[in-house]
Structures are given as structure tokens and as C-alpha cells.
Design a protein around this motif. Structure first.
Motif, PDB file in Angstrom:
ATOM      1  N   ARG A   1       0.856  -1.197   0.000  1.00 39.10           N
ATOM      2  CA  ARG A   1       0.000   0.000   0.000  1.00 39.10           C
ATOM      3  C   ARG A   1       0.886   1.239   0.000  1.00 39.10           C
ATOM      4  NH1 ARG A   1      -5.314   0.661   1.738  1.00 39.10           N
ATOM      5  NH2 ARG A   1      -5.405  -1.531   2.331  1.00 39.10           N
ATOM      6  N   SER A   2       0.399   2.316  -0.590  1.00 38.63           N
ATOM      7  CA  SER A   2       1.158   3.565  -0.598  1.00 38.63           C
ATOM      8  C   SER A   2       1.520   4.001   0.825  1.00 38.63           C
ATOM      9  CB  SER A   2       0.330   4.677  -1.274  1.00 38.63           C
ATOM     10  OG  SER A   2       0.112   4.384  -2.623  1.00 38.63           O
ATOM     11  N   ASN A   3       2.740   4.486   0.973  1.00 38.31           N
ATOM     12  CA  ASN A   3       3.214   5.067   2.229  1.00 38.31           C
ATOM     13  C   ASN A   3       3.460   4.050   3.345  1.00 38.31           C
ATOM     14  OD1 ASN A   3       4.110   7.550   3.173  1.00 38.31           O
ATOM     15  ND2 ASN A   3       2.270   7.902   4.381  1.00 38.31           N
ATOM     16  N   VAL A   4       3.749   2.788   2.994  1.00 40.74           N
ATOM     17  CA  VAL A   4       4.068   1.792   4.027  1.00 40.74           C
ATOM     18  C   VAL A   4       5.568   1.708   4.308  1.00 40.74           C
ATOM     19  CG1 VAL A   4       2.057   0.321   3.615  1.00 40.74           C
ATOM     20  CG2 VAL A   4       4.179  -0.109   2.348  1.00 40.74           C
ATOM     21  N   GLY A   5       6.364   2.468   3.546  1.00 41.48           N
ATOM     22  CA  GLY A   5       7.807   2.430   3.762  1.00 41.48           C
ATOM     23  C   GLY A   5       8.539   1.517   2.798  1.00 41.48           C
ATOM     24  N   LYS A   6       7.972   1.344   1.612  1.00 42.58           N
ATOM     25  CA  LYS A   6       8.568   0.446   0.620  1.00 42.58           C
ATOM     26  C   LYS A   6       9.948   0.936   0.164  1.00 42.58           C
ATOM     27  CE  LYS A   6       6.017   0.051  -3.036  1.00 42.58           C
ATOM     28  NZ  LYS A   6       6.644   0.849  -4.131  1.00 42.58           N
ATOM     29  N   SER A   7      10.023   2.213  -0.182  1.00 44.62           N
ATOM     30  CA  SER A   7      11.295   2.779  -0.631  1.00 44.62           C
ATOM     31  C   SER A   7      12.343   2.715   0.471  1.00 44.62           C
ATOM     32  CB  SER A   7      11.098   4.233  -1.083  1.00 44.62           C
ATOM     33  OG  SER A   7      10.189   4.301  -2.160  1.00 44.62           O
ATOM     34  N   SER A   8      11.933   3.011   1.702  1.00 50.03           N
ATOM     35  CA  SER A   8      12.869   2.975   2.833  1.00 50.03           C
ATOM     36  C   SER A   8      13.375   1.558   3.075  1.00 50.03           C
ATOM     37  CB  SER A   8      12.184   3.511   4.092  1.00 50.03           C
ATOM     38  OG  SER A   8      11.817   4.867   3.926  1.00 50.03           O
ATOM     39  N   LEU A   9      12.510   0.564   2.909  1.00 50.91           N
ATOM     40  CA  LEU A   9      12.920  -0.832   3.071  1.00 50.91           C
ATOM     41  C   LEU A   9      13.976  -1.198   2.043  1.00 50.91           C
ATOM     42  CD1 LEU A   9      12.700  -3.792   4.079  1.00 50.91           C
ATOM     43  CD2 LEU A   9      10.747  -4.048   2.556  1.00 50.91           C
TER      44      LEU A   9
ATOM     45  N   ARG B   1      19.426   6.958  -1.046  1.00 53.83           N
ATOM     46  CA  ARG B   1      18.523   7.494  -2.077  1.00 53.83           C
ATOM     47  C   ARG B   1      18.520   6.672  -3.357  1.00 53.83           C
ATOM     48  NH1 ARG B   1      21.175  11.772   0.216  1.00 53.83           N
ATOM     49  NH2 ARG B   1      19.907  13.187   1.453  1.00 53.83           N
ATOM     50  N   LEU B   2      18.776   5.373  -3.284  1.00 53.64           N
ATOM     51  CA  LEU B   2      18.673   4.562  -4.504  1.00 53.64           C
ATOM     52  C   LEU B   2      17.245   4.631  -5.016  1.00 53.64           C
ATOM     53  CD1 LEU B   2      19.991   2.535  -6.499  1.00 53.64           C
ATOM     54  CD2 LEU B   2      19.046   0.716  -5.068  1.00 53.64           C
ATOM     55  N   VAL B   3      16.296   4.402  -4.091  1.00 53.00           N
ATOM     56  CA  VAL B   3      14.886   4.547  -4.415  1.00 53.00           C
ATOM     57  C   VAL B   3      14.409   5.841  -3.775  1.00 53.00           C
ATOM     58  CG1 VAL B   3      12.591   3.503  -4.279  1.00 53.00           C
ATOM     59  CG2 VAL B   3      14.621   2.048  -4.387  1.00 53.00           C
ATOM     60  N   LYS B   4      13.824   6.716  -4.570  1.00 60.59           N
ATOM     61  CA  LYS B   4      13.381   8.004  -4.047  1.00 60.59           C
ATOM     62  C   LYS B   4      12.193   7.817  -3.114  1.00 60.59           C
ATOM     63  CE  LYS B   4      14.941  10.586  -8.084  1.00 60.59           C
ATOM     64  NZ  LYS B   4      14.535  11.425  -9.235  1.00 60.59           N
ATOM     65  N   THR B   5      12.287   8.433  -1.949  1.00 56.00           N
ATOM     66  CA  THR B   5      11.170   8.395  -1.005  1.00 56.00           C
ATOM     67  C   THR B   5      10.415   9.710  -1.108  1.00 56.00           C
ATOM     68  OG1 THR B   5      12.581   9.270   0.760  1.00 56.00           O
ATOM     69  CG2 THR B   5      12.405   6.879   0.595  1.00 56.00           C
TER      70      THR B   5
ATOM     71  N   ASN C   1       9.945   0.022 -11.501  1.00 52.90           N
ATOM     72  CA  ASN C   1      11.350   0.423 -11.516  1.00 52.90           C
ATOM     73  C   ASN C   1      12.272  -0.755 -11.209  1.00 52.90           C
ATOM     74  OD1 ASN C   1      10.877   3.292 -11.978  1.00 52.90           O
ATOM     75  ND2 ASN C   1      10.067   3.345  -9.901  1.00 52.90           N
ATOM     76  N   PHE C   2      13.269  -0.951 -12.070  1.00 53.51           N
ATOM     77  CA  PHE C   2      14.198  -2.068 -11.955  1.00 53.51           C
ATOM     78  C   PHE C   2      15.563  -1.584 -11.460  1.00 53.51           C
ATOM     79  CE2 PHE C   2      10.995  -3.338 -14.953  1.00 53.51           C
ATOM     80  CZ  PHE C   2      10.850  -4.715 -14.805  1.00 53.51           C
ATOM     81  N   PHE C   3      16.117  -2.317 -10.483  1.00 54.26           N
ATOM     82  CA  PHE C   3      17.431  -2.003  -9.934  1.00 54.26           C
ATOM     83  C   PHE C   3      18.292  -3.265  -9.947  1.00 54.26           C
ATOM     84  CE2 PHE C   3      14.214   0.681  -8.043  1.00 54.26           C
ATOM     85  CZ  PHE C   3      14.761   1.954  -8.075  1.00 54.26           C
ATOM     86  N   LEU C   4      19.577  -3.111 -10.192  1.00 57.62           N
ATOM     87  CA  LEU C   4      20.488  -4.253 -10.193  1.00 57.62           C
ATOM     88  C   LEU C   4      21.379  -4.182  -8.961  1.00 57.62           C
ATOM     89  CD1 LEU C   4      21.488  -6.778 -11.648  1.00 57.62           C
ATOM     90  CD2 LEU C   4      23.107  -5.329 -12.901  1.00 57.62           C
ATOM     91  N   ILE C   5      21.360  -5.248  -8.176  1.00 60.35           N
ATOM     92  CA  ILE C   5      22.112  -5.308  -6.926  1.00 60.35           C
ATOM     93  C   ILE C   5      23.264  -6.303  -7.072  1.00 60.35           C
ATOM     94  CG2 ILE C   5      21.936  -5.582  -4.421  1.00 60.35           C
ATOM     95  CD1 ILE C   5      19.964  -3.490  -5.701  1.00 60.35           C
TER      96      ILE C   5
ATOM     97  N   SER D   1      18.093  -8.596  -9.217  1.00 60.01           N
ATOM     98  CA  SER D   1      17.325  -7.407  -9.591  1.00 60.01           C
ATOM     99  C   SER D   1      16.201  -7.185  -8.590  1.00 60.01           C
ATOM    100  CB  SER D   1      16.754  -7.564 -11.003  1.00 60.01           C
ATOM    101  OG  SER D   1      16.040  -6.398 -11.370  1.00 60.01           O
ATOM    102  N   PHE D   2      16.122  -5.977  -8.038  1.00 67.10           N
ATOM    103  CA  PHE D   2      15.001  -5.567  -7.208  1.00 67.10           C
ATOM    104  C   PHE D   2      14.034  -4.797  -8.106  1.00 67.10           C
ATOM    105  CE2 PHE D   2      16.880  -5.331  -2.608  1.00 67.10           C
ATOM    106  CZ  PHE D   2      17.042  -6.712  -2.625  1.00 67.10           C
ATOM    107  N   VAL D   3      12.756  -5.085  -7.956  1.00 67.46           N
ATOM    108  CA  VAL D   3      11.743  -4.445  -8.790  1.00 67.46           C
ATOM    109  C   VAL D   3      10.739  -3.737  -7.883  1.00 67.46           C
ATOM    110  CG1 VAL D   3      10.034  -4.796 -10.598  1.00 67.46           C
ATOM    111  CG2 VAL D   3      12.047  -6.294 -10.492  1.00 67.46           C
ATOM    112  N   ASP D   4      10.690  -2.417  -8.001  1.00 71.86           N
ATOM    113  CA  ASP D   4       9.814  -1.594  -7.172  1.00 71.86           C
ATOM    114  C   ASP D   4       8.500  -1.378  -7.924  1.00 71.86           C
ATOM    115  OD1 ASP D   4       8.802   0.123  -5.280  1.00 71.86           O
ATOM    116  OD2 ASP D   4      10.040   1.833  -5.872  1.00 71.86           O
TER     117      ASP D   4
END
Length: 198
Positions: free
Chosen positions: A31-39, A48-52, A63-67, A72-75
Motif C-alpha cells: 500500500r502507498s506510504n508503508v515504507g517500501k522505498s525505505s525498506l 537514495r537509490l529509491v526516491k522516497t 522500476n528495476f534495480f540491479l544489486i 534485480s530488485f523491482v519496485d
């Protein structure tokens, strides 16, 4: 996991825009605003890899990220924010469902929930949907630092009951204290080593 690199790859709306899928993928939803980006930022040791954003509903793309050049993390866009127009919600729903149902590189989904909120039909439907498609899920309760230990225990048990899961299947997490970070990583890595679901 020791994080050596974490980089943004690309954003996508439809399947034709996805990256090749050369790496195993873990998607993050909630759900929006649960802290997904912060996690996600906490997991990869980046601020700031994922903008909060203080405004819920800002993530409107996949959004795709390579770790570590190996995972790959997918937001995924957050859901359930009342001020987002219905037309946008429908677009997000189709976008997320297409990704989850067609992406062969997907190994599992981290479903993020605010420990202070009782899960609603969106969360229960989402878990049922993942189970129906044999997609492994990792359930994480964020913002545990916002509650006293007594309230944490009460909410932990209440949410487990609401979702009909064992309380040990709910990982307690806090981006502020980094509680649960290693447990989330261990569970993610377990999806790569466990045998595939037939």
C-alpha cells in the motif's frame, strides 16, 4: 549480504519495456506510504537509490534495480491511495498484474505492510493472487519503531490472525533501527536456493 553495488536500470510500463531478465528478480509491493522505498534503501545500504516521498502514490512506474550485478530488485507502484484517480489505479493494476503473471525471472514478492494498520482486502486478495500463481511471498511489517513493544506484540498477532498466517511468517522491520534487515535478506536469498515450485 554484503552490498558492493546497487544501481537503477530502467523504468517500465509494459512488458516490451522490461529489461532482458538475465538476473533473478525480487519484486516489492505494498500500500502507498508503508515504507517500501525505505525498506529497499535499507536493504542495499543506500540513502537514495529509491526516491522516497512524503506524498503517497508517487511511484507510478515499475522500476528495476540491479544489486551486486546478480539480483534485480523491482519496485512496483503502491496501491490503495485514495487521492489517485480511478483511471490511474486501473492502469497500475493492469501493469502490476502483467508483470507478476508473465515475468519468468521473478522469484518472489516482498509484500510490505505498516504494522500500525490492519491489512485490508487489498492485501488479502494480493496474497491469494500470489498463491494462485505459485509466486513465493515474503511478508514484512514495517515501522515497528513507531509502536511500543506491547503494541508491537498485539499488532503482530492481530495481523497474523487477519491474514491467516503464522506470526513467524511476518518479518518485523524498521528502517530507522534496521531491525529485521538481515532476516529479510536471508529470506530473499532462500528463494534463490530453494527448489522451484512445480
Amino acid at each position: 549480504m554484503i552490498i558492493k553495488s546497487a544501481e537503477f536500470i530502467k523504468s517500465a510500463v509494459e512488458a516490451s519495456q522490461y529489461p532482458p531478465g538475465d538476473f533473478p528478480e525480487i519484486a516489492f509491493s505494498g500500500r502507498s506510504n508503508v515504507g517500501k522505498s525505505s525498506l529497499i534503501n535499507t536493504l542495499v545500504n543506500r540513502k537514495r537509490l529509491v526516491k522516497t516521498s512524503s506524498t503517497p502514490g508517487r511511484t507510478q512506474l515499475i522500476n528495476f534495480f540491479l544489486i551486486n550485478e546478480m539480483i534485480s530488485f523491482v519496485d512496483l507502484p503502491g496501491y490503495g491511495y485514495a487521492k489517485v484517480p480511478m483511471s490511474v489505479k486501473k492502469k497500475w493494476g493492469t501493469m502490476i498484474e502483467t508483470y507478476l503473471s508473465t515475468r519468468s525471472a521473478l522469484k518472489g514478492v516482498v509484500l510490505i505492510m505498516d504494522i500500525r494498520r490492519t491489512p485490508g482486502y487489498e492485501e488479502m486478495n494480493f496474497i491469494d493472487w500470489l498463491n494462485q500463481f505459485n509466486i513465493s511471498n515474503i511478508l514484512v511489517l514495517t515501522k515497528t519503531d513507531k509502536l511500543s513493544k506491547t503494541k508491537q506484540i498485539k499488532q503482530h498477532l492481530s495481523i497474523a490472525k487477519t491474514l491467516s498466517v503464522d506470526k513467524n511468517d511476518l518479518i518485523l522491520f524498521s528502517a530507522k533501527t534496521r531491525r529485521g534487515k538481515d532476516v529479510v535478506w536471508d529470506t530473499i536469498e532462500g528463494l534463490f536456493t530453494s527448489p522451484a515450485i512445480p
